[in-house]
Design an enzyme around this catalytic site. Sequence first.
Site, mmCIF file in Angstrom:
data_model
loop_
_atom_site.group_PDB
_atom_site.id
_atom_site.type_symbol
_atom_site.label_atom_id
_atom_site.label_comp_id
_atom_site.label_asym_id
_atom_site.label_seq_id
_atom_site.Cartn_x
_atom_site.Cartn_y
_atom_site.Cartn_z
ATOM 1 N N HIS A 40 0.856 -1.189 0.000
ATOM 2 C CA HIS A 40 0.000 0.000 0.000
ATOM 3 C C HIS A 40 0.891 1.237 0.000
ATOM 4 C CE1 HIS A 40 1.189 -0.345 4.197
ATOM 5 N NE2 HIS A 40 0.988 0.959 4.257
ATOM 6 N N HIS A 123 6.321 6.570 -0.363
ATOM 7 C CA HIS A 123 7.076 5.390 -0.766
ATOM 8 C C HIS A 123 6.261 4.145 -0.429
ATOM 9 C CE1 HIS A 123 7.912 5.770 3.520
ATOM 10 N NE2 HIS A 123 8.113 4.463 3.515
#
Length: 188
Positions: A40, A123
């Site tokens: 995710h 990120h």
Amino acid sequence: MRLFIAIDFEDKIKDQIYQRAKELRQYAESGNFIKRDNLHLTLAFLGEMPTEKIEGILKVMERSDTGMFTLQLEGTGKFQRGSESIYWCGIKSSESLLELQSKLVQGLKAEGYRVDDKPYRPHITLGRRCRMKSGFSMEAYQEHMTPINLQVQKISLMKSERVDGELRYTEIGSSALRKHEDFGEKLN
């Protein structure tokens, strides 16, 4: 319950990112690599929250709608912590992503939720506490990787929990992002 708001990926995108994590694992002496289903992109970490706060969080998510947008995943990097590193898949600079994340955080704070104040560094974590084998070259690892493009159509409220000793992230709610042309219709 431990909660965070994220962009949760469709299976095809998870497969592509997970392939990168598997390839990285081949170069590691040790490390904890992310499970495919847990991939995710975090937008806001909320921490421990009582169940009765979920409805309010979902309302903030709906009000934070900035419209659908495209993200490009590219490159790999690391955060160094002593002799170990966190390796991640990078995100090409995206004003739409930054606007959505900022709007979410501002909305959460306005409603009294505590949100991490650290600068947002988007990120996707691939591995934690990684120690790479001697001779590992980030450039060689990334050489054959092509960018991954994805359409962001919703944001998800995720629950983090340990199940049978393993970390699991589960979507407990979501908010669809409108197409940009829908904004004009709503405003008129």
